[in-house]
Design a protein around this motif. Structure first.
Motif, PDB file in Angstrom:
ATOM      1  N   TYR A   1      31.412  29.644 -10.133  1.00 12.13           N
ATOM      2  CA  TYR A   1      30.567  28.583  -9.586  1.00 12.13           C
ATOM      3  C   TYR A   1      29.095  28.882  -9.852  1.00 12.13           C
ATOM      4  N   ASP A   2      28.475  28.044 -10.660  1.00 11.71           N
ATOM      5  CA  ASP A   2      27.044  28.154 -10.911  1.00 11.71           C
ATOM      6  C   ASP A   2      26.341  27.363  -9.808  1.00 11.71           C
ATOM      7  N   VAL A   3      26.137  28.024  -8.688  1.00 14.91           N
ATOM      8  CA  VAL A   3      25.710  27.316  -7.475  1.00 14.91           C
ATOM      9  C   VAL A   3      24.446  26.483  -7.685  1.00 14.91           C
ATOM     10  N   PRO A   4      23.352  27.062  -8.248  1.00 11.23           N
ATOM     11  CA  PRO A   4      22.137  26.245  -8.369  1.00 11.23           C
ATOM     12  C   PRO A   4      22.333  25.014  -9.254  1.00 11.23           C
ATOM     13  N   ALA A   5      23.176  25.140 -10.297  1.00 14.45           N
ATOM     14  CA  ALA A   5      23.378  24.011 -11.203  1.00 14.45           C
ATOM     15  C   ALA A   5      24.328  22.964 -10.622  1.00 14.45           C
ATOM     16  N   LEU A   6      25.207  23.393  -9.731  1.00 19.56           N
ATOM     17  CA  LEU A   6      26.224  22.489  -9.175  1.00 19.56           C
ATOM     18  C   LEU A   6      25.760  21.719  -7.962  1.00 19.56           C
ATOM     19  N   ILE A   7      25.005  22.423  -7.140  1.00 21.02           N
ATOM     20  CA  ILE A   7      24.916  22.007  -5.741  1.00 21.02           C
ATOM     21  C   ILE A   7      24.290  20.620  -5.572  1.00 21.02           C
ATOM     22  N   ASN A   8      23.363  20.255  -6.465  1.00 18.84           N
ATOM     23  CA  ASN A   8      22.726  18.941  -6.325  1.00 18.84           C
ATOM     24  C   ASN A   8      23.671  17.794  -6.635  1.00 18.84           C
TER      25      ASN A   8
ATOM     26  N   VAL B   1      29.725  33.019   2.721  1.00 20.73           N
ATOM     27  CA  VAL B   1      28.684  32.058   3.101  1.00 20.73           C
ATOM     28  C   VAL B   1      27.335  32.516   2.560  1.00 20.73           C
ATOM     29  N   GLN B   2      27.063  33.808   2.750  1.00 19.84           N
ATOM     30  CA  GLN B   2      25.776  34.349   2.334  1.00 19.84           C
ATOM     31  C   GLN B   2      25.591  34.229   0.824  1.00 19.84           C
ATOM     32  N   TYR B   3      26.687  34.379   0.078  1.00 16.37           N
ATOM     33  CA  TYR B   3      26.597  34.257  -1.375  1.00 16.37           C
ATOM     34  C   TYR B   3      26.071  32.874  -1.776  1.00 16.37           C
ATOM     35  N   TRP B   4      26.618  31.841  -1.150  1.00 20.34           N
ATOM     36  CA  TRP B   4      26.174  30.473  -1.487  1.00 20.34           C
ATOM     37  C   TRP B   4      24.757  30.226  -0.992  1.00 20.34           C
ATOM     38  N   LEU B   5      24.435  30.738   0.185  1.00 21.94           N
ATOM     39  CA  LEU B   5      23.067  30.583   0.700  1.00 21.94           C
ATOM     40  C   LEU B   5      22.065  31.295  -0.210  1.00 21.94           C
ATOM     41  N   ASN B   6      22.413  32.517  -0.631  1.00 20.38           N
ATOM     42  CA  ASN B   6      21.505  33.291  -1.492  1.00 20.38           C
ATOM     43  C   ASN B   6      21.259  32.586  -2.828  1.00 20.38           C
ATOM     44  N   ASN B   7      22.227  31.763  -3.228  1.00 28.23           N
ATOM     45  CA  ASN B   7      22.078  31.041  -4.492  1.00 28.23           C
ATOM     46  C   ASN B   7      21.589  29.606  -4.289  1.00 28.23           C
ATOM     47  N   HIS B   8      20.899  29.409  -3.170  1.00 27.21           N
ATOM     48  CA  HIS B   8      20.157  28.172  -2.920  1.00 27.21           C
ATOM     49  C   HIS B   8      21.013  26.971  -2.591  1.00 27.21           C
ATOM     50  N   ALA B   9      22.217  27.198  -2.054  1.00 31.33           N
ATOM     51  CA  ALA B   9      22.958  26.066  -1.492  1.00 31.33           C
ATOM     52  C   ALA B   9      22.345  25.761  -0.126  1.00 31.33           C
ATOM     53  N   PRO B  10      22.019  24.495   0.144  1.00 34.71           N
ATOM     54  CA  PRO B  10      21.521  24.172   1.490  1.00 34.71           C
ATOM     55  C   PRO B  10      22.618  24.425   2.530  1.00 34.71           C
ATOM     56  N   ALA B  11      22.235  25.060   3.634  1.00 31.10           N
ATOM     57  CA  ALA B  11      23.225  25.407   4.669  1.00 31.10           C
ATOM     58  C   ALA B  11      24.040  24.189   5.090  1.00 31.10           C
ATOM     59  N   ALA B  12      23.382  23.036   5.153  1.00 33.43           N
ATOM     60  CA  ALA B  12      24.048  21.836   5.670  1.00 33.43           C
ATOM     61  C   ALA B  12      25.169  21.339   4.762  1.00 33.43           C
ATOM     62  N   LYS B  13      25.231  21.841   3.517  1.00 40.44           N
ATOM     63  CA  LYS B  13      26.322  21.426   2.632  1.00 40.44           C
ATOM     64  C   LYS B  13      27.535  22.357   2.704  1.00 40.44           C
ATOM     65  N   ILE B  14      27.410  23.463   3.434  1.00 42.25           N
ATOM     66  CA  ILE B  14      28.492  24.464   3.436  1.00 42.25           C
ATOM     67  C   ILE B  14      29.412  24.284   4.644  1.00 42.25           C
TER      68      ILE B  14
END
Ligand SMILES: *[C@@H]1O[C@H](CO)[C@@H](O)[C@H](O)[C@H]1NC(C)=O
Length: 443
Positions: A230-237, A281-294
């Motif tokens: 999962y490329d979190v920064p590229a995916l999350i938007n 959870v921390q992995y996704w947060l550290n990679n700039h996923a907004p908390a509200a999306k998790i």
């Protein structure tokens, strides 16, 4: 001092107001496995039995659709049930929105339910060709539109971390655990490419869904390494949410010789530091996923190991010398697996207090630390029989997880799944869906 009193009060007031608003908007995604409709006996969950749950759920994820490997189209994994004209379960499920207008109904794709007979890597094959992605996207859009779903939850099947063999002969036990850290099995030679291709698929799906405003989320399946796929920064938007299915870190199928907490919130000593909710959870947060999306996945089932004489008497995990899966439960009929009502019936109660052997009660060990979860066990008897160890989720541990979600300001919870909660209220004096309720009131 007086000078500051009023502004401070105001700030306090506003903060309280905000956290209330946040609590009100927490997501509670409820999974409903359509195949539970077709089960025999007490584990069958019909639509009318599903309804009492819906007042608590913000989203219903109906499962499961899968990939047809020859056409690369998204199809029902349960065609007879889901698509039969007249009695279509797809239509009945999305039809629930008439009665529950606030409910969003999503179609779950993949998960560990789309079991491939001939082609075990069809999810990767599909990613590898941009031509194969087109029929998938078109059929996904058409299924959602035709049957009135609000969107998709993609539980993409990526290769899982391999469990490390732990040989737990007395003395070599802790040495065995060391091996967990040093094993360097390659999960997927082409992980980097698959990661990029999955990002492209999500972007393409998003573009196809945008005109209709359909929702799109992903579910990271148990034991899939986010950093590989999962490329979190590229995916999350391009995603409305991500469900972290952070459970089943230890199961009797993966780790037959060591019984251990399946779904801890926090890291345990001597275990892989990644095998807990907090890390994921921390992995996704550290990679700039907004908390509200998790959203954090919470299971409604337990994992069951058989214990041997050599497993000792304390039950304290990790329990060495376990002997694979425990016997199947009466309702779900699956070795190594109990639904919550099946676990509950084995905890000490009026009905089983005088029973012995395989029917006797288990000893329940709660979790005052609120960090790791509950377990219940029975040591093997003199003949080496009837030993059992169950790591499970109950209304109390689920409420603790909901509190964790709330305190971190995360989006909410994904409950997996409704059919294994006590939907008849058989264990808790008629109260239906006790785990679901505990989560709702904890959020
Ligand atoms: C996940 O992948 C990373 C490399 O991207 C690796 O360092 C880590 O050990 C892996 N985690 C597990 C549990 O295998």
């Amino acid at each position: 001092m007086k000078f500051f009193a009023l502004p401070l009060l105001l700030v306090g007031f506003l903060a309280a107001g905000q956290s209330n608003a946040a609590a009100g908007s927490s997501h509670l995604l409820c999974y409903y496995d359509g195949s539970s409709f077709a089960r025999e006996g007490l584990s069958k969950l019909t639509l009318s039995e599903l309804e009492p749950a819906l007042q608590f759920c913000t989203h219903l994820v109906y499962g499961y659709a899968g990939i047809n490997p020859s056409s690369n189209k998204l199809v029902s994994t349960n065609e007879k049930l889901d698509l039969d004209l007249g009695s279509s379960l797809f239509r009945s499920v999305t039809g629930l929105k008439k009665k529950y207008p606030a409910l969003k109904v999503l179609l779950g794709v993949g998960f560990d339910k789309d079991v491939a007979e001939e082609d075990s890597s069809k999810y990767l094959t599909l990613l590898e060709s941009s031509n194969a992605r087109i029929p998938f996207i078109n059929s996904a859009h058409s299924l959602v539109k035709t049957y009135g779903f609000d969107g998709l939850d993609l539980g993409w099947q990526f290769p899982k971390n391999k469990p490390k063999k732990v040989h737990s002969g007395i003395g070599s036990f802790w040495k065995g655990f060391k091996k967990i850290f040093t094993g360097d099995h390659i999960v997927d030679e082409k992980a980097e490419e698959h990661k990029e291709e999955f990002t492209a698929l999500v972007r393409e799906l998003r573009n196809a869904f945008r005109p209709d405003g359909y929702l799109l989320g992903v579910s990271v399946l148990p034991n899939v390494n986010s950093s590989l796929f999962y490329d979190v920064p590229a995916l999350i938007n391009n995603l409305d949410f991500v469900n972290l299915h952070a459970y089943d870190f230890q199961t009797p199928v993966r780790n037959p010789e060591v019984a251990d907490y399946p779904n801890p919130i926090y890291e345990l000593n001597e275990r892989n530091p990644e095998f807990n909710i907090n890390y994921q959870v921390q992995y996704w947060l550290n990679n700039h996923a907004p908390a509200a999306k998790i959203n954090v996945g919470i299971p409604t089932f337990g994992r069951v190991w058989k214990l041997t004489k050599d497993s000792g008497l304390t039950g304290l995990p990790p329990v060495a010398d376990a002997d694979n899966v425990g016997p199947a439960g009466l309702q779900t009929q699956t070795a190594g697996f109990y639904s919550w009502p099946e676990v509950c019936a084995k905890l000490p109660n009026q009905a089983n207090q005088h029973l012995k052997g395989a029917d006797g009660p288990l000893r329940k060990v709660g979790d005052p630390t609120k960090r790791f979860g509950s377990y219940a066990y029975r040591s093997a008897d003199d003949k080496g029989e009837n030993g059992l160890w169950v790591g499970y989720e109950d209304p109390d541990t689920a409420a603790i997880k909901a509190a964790f979600v709330k305190s971190r300001g995360l989006g909410g919870v994904a409950l997996v799944d409704l059919s294994f909660d006590d939907f008849r209220g058989s264990c808790t004096g008629g109260e239906k869906y006790p785990i679901l309720r505990a989560i709702k009131f904890g959020l």
